[in-house]
Motif scaffolding. Sequence first.
Motif, PDB file in Angstrom:
ATOM      1  N   LEU A 188       0.872  -1.175   0.000  1.00 29.78           N
ATOM      2  CA  LEU A 188       0.000   0.000   0.000  1.00 29.78           C
ATOM      3  C   LEU A 188       0.905   1.219   0.000  1.00 29.78           C
ATOM      4  O   LEU A 188       2.099   1.116   0.289  1.00 29.78           O
ATOM      5  CB  LEU A 188      -0.903   0.013   1.242  1.00 29.78           C
ATOM      6  CG  LEU A 188      -1.889  -1.141   1.375  1.00 29.78           C
ATOM      7  CD1 LEU A 188      -2.555  -1.125   2.751  1.00 29.78           C
ATOM      8  CD2 LEU A 188      -2.936  -1.085   0.281  1.00 29.78           C
ATOM      9  N   GLY A 228      -3.612   4.092   0.151  1.00 31.83           N
ATOM     10  CA  GLY A 228      -4.268   3.546  -1.034  1.00 31.83           C
ATOM     11  C   GLY A 228      -3.374   2.536  -1.722  1.00 31.83           C
ATOM     12  O   GLY A 228      -2.317   2.160  -1.208  1.00 31.83           O
ATOM     13  N   PHE A 229      -3.796   2.120  -2.880  1.00 27.93           N
ATOM     14  CA  PHE A 229      -3.005   1.232  -3.721  1.00 27.93           C
ATOM     15  C   PHE A 229      -2.214   2.064  -4.716  1.00 27.93           C
ATOM     16  O   PHE A 229      -2.632   3.154  -5.092  1.00 27.93           O
ATOM     17  CB  PHE A 229      -3.915   0.300  -4.526  1.00 27.93           C
ATOM     18  CG  PHE A 229      -4.674  -0.677  -3.689  1.00 27.93           C
ATOM     19  CD1 PHE A 229      -4.027  -1.750  -3.093  1.00 27.93           C
ATOM     20  CD2 PHE A 229      -6.035  -0.545  -3.509  1.00 27.93           C
ATOM     21  CE1 PHE A 229      -4.729  -2.666  -2.329  1.00 27.93           C
ATOM     22  CE2 PHE A 229      -6.753  -1.454  -2.746  1.00 27.93           C
ATOM     23  CZ  PHE A 229      -6.094  -2.519  -2.160  1.00 27.93           C
ATOM     24  N   PRO A 238      -9.784  -1.846  -9.735  1.00 31.58           N
ATOM     25  CA  PRO A 238      -8.627  -2.460  -9.075  1.00 31.58           C
ATOM     26  C   PRO A 238      -8.288  -3.814  -9.719  1.00 31.58           C
ATOM     27  O   PRO A 238      -9.167  -4.503 -10.243  1.00 31.58           O
ATOM     28  CB  PRO A 238      -9.098  -2.646  -7.638  1.00 31.58           C
ATOM     29  CG  PRO A 238     -10.578  -2.586  -7.675  1.00 31.58           C
ATOM     30  CD  PRO A 238     -11.007  -1.993  -8.977  1.00 31.58           C
ATOM     31  N   VAL A 284      -7.068   2.309   7.361  1.00 33.53           N
ATOM     32  CA  VAL A 284      -7.362   2.233   5.928  1.00 33.53           C
ATOM     33  C   VAL A 284      -8.874   2.132   5.791  1.00 33.53           C
ATOM     34  O   VAL A 284      -9.481   1.167   6.243  1.00 33.53           O
ATOM     35  CB  VAL A 284      -6.672   1.004   5.287  1.00 33.53           C
ATOM     36  CG1 VAL A 284      -6.899   1.002   3.783  1.00 33.53           C
ATOM     37  CG2 VAL A 284      -5.180   0.983   5.621  1.00 33.53           C
ATOM     38  N   THR A 330     -10.493   2.194  -0.520  1.00 37.30           N
ATOM     39  CA  THR A 330      -9.406   1.219  -0.356  1.00 37.30           C
ATOM     40  C   THR A 330      -9.841   0.085   0.565  1.00 37.30           C
ATOM     41  O   THR A 330      -9.584  -1.085   0.283  1.00 37.30           O
ATOM     42  CB  THR A 330      -8.126   1.904   0.167  1.00 37.30           C
ATOM     43  OG1 THR A 330      -7.753   2.938  -0.748  1.00 37.30           O
ATOM     44  CG2 THR A 330      -6.985   0.912   0.291  1.00 37.30           C
TER      45      THR A 330
END
Length: 170
Positions: free
Chosen positions: A24, A39-40, A91, A151, A155
């Motif tokens: 992440l 986030g990614f 995603p 998180v 996300t």
Amino acid sequence: TNPKKAGVVALFYPDESQLTNLLLILRNTYPGVHSNQIGFPGGKAEKKDKNLLETALRETHEEVGVKPGDIQIIRALSEIYIPPSNFEVRPYIGLYDKGQAFVKQQDEVEELVEVPLIDFMDDSKMITQILTTSYADNIKVPAFKLKGYTVWGATAMMLSEIKELFKQVL
């Protein structure tokens, strides 16, 4: 209406001990609704991108230094709409096994957050927290507590889908 498109990668990789981790990122602080959030790796589609997978791979390379050809995409996940920024995000789950160090993009990434798979799959890491966001004050949100970070939001929703998929095969 007319959401912007983005692609991100949930990147799984082995650490030095050959244990699986999830990468992440902590975004830098900037004037925007996703400032200083976890986030990614990934980001906004550009006209030159053929599709959202190409967007996700290009942006992952830019943000953390992993070449697109070094990521094995396992599958796409459900698209998710993010109202505060008017983004629709696709995603992908990817595997990276080259063992080369990540290189963070200084102007966008504050920190790389490497989460052991065993922590991610631990149900005690799922919490409910009261947050103030760009669009609401003191709201109760489901979240993950990973590596000292909360998180939440899109996300966390993506992480929940990944976790459910993993539970089906583990």
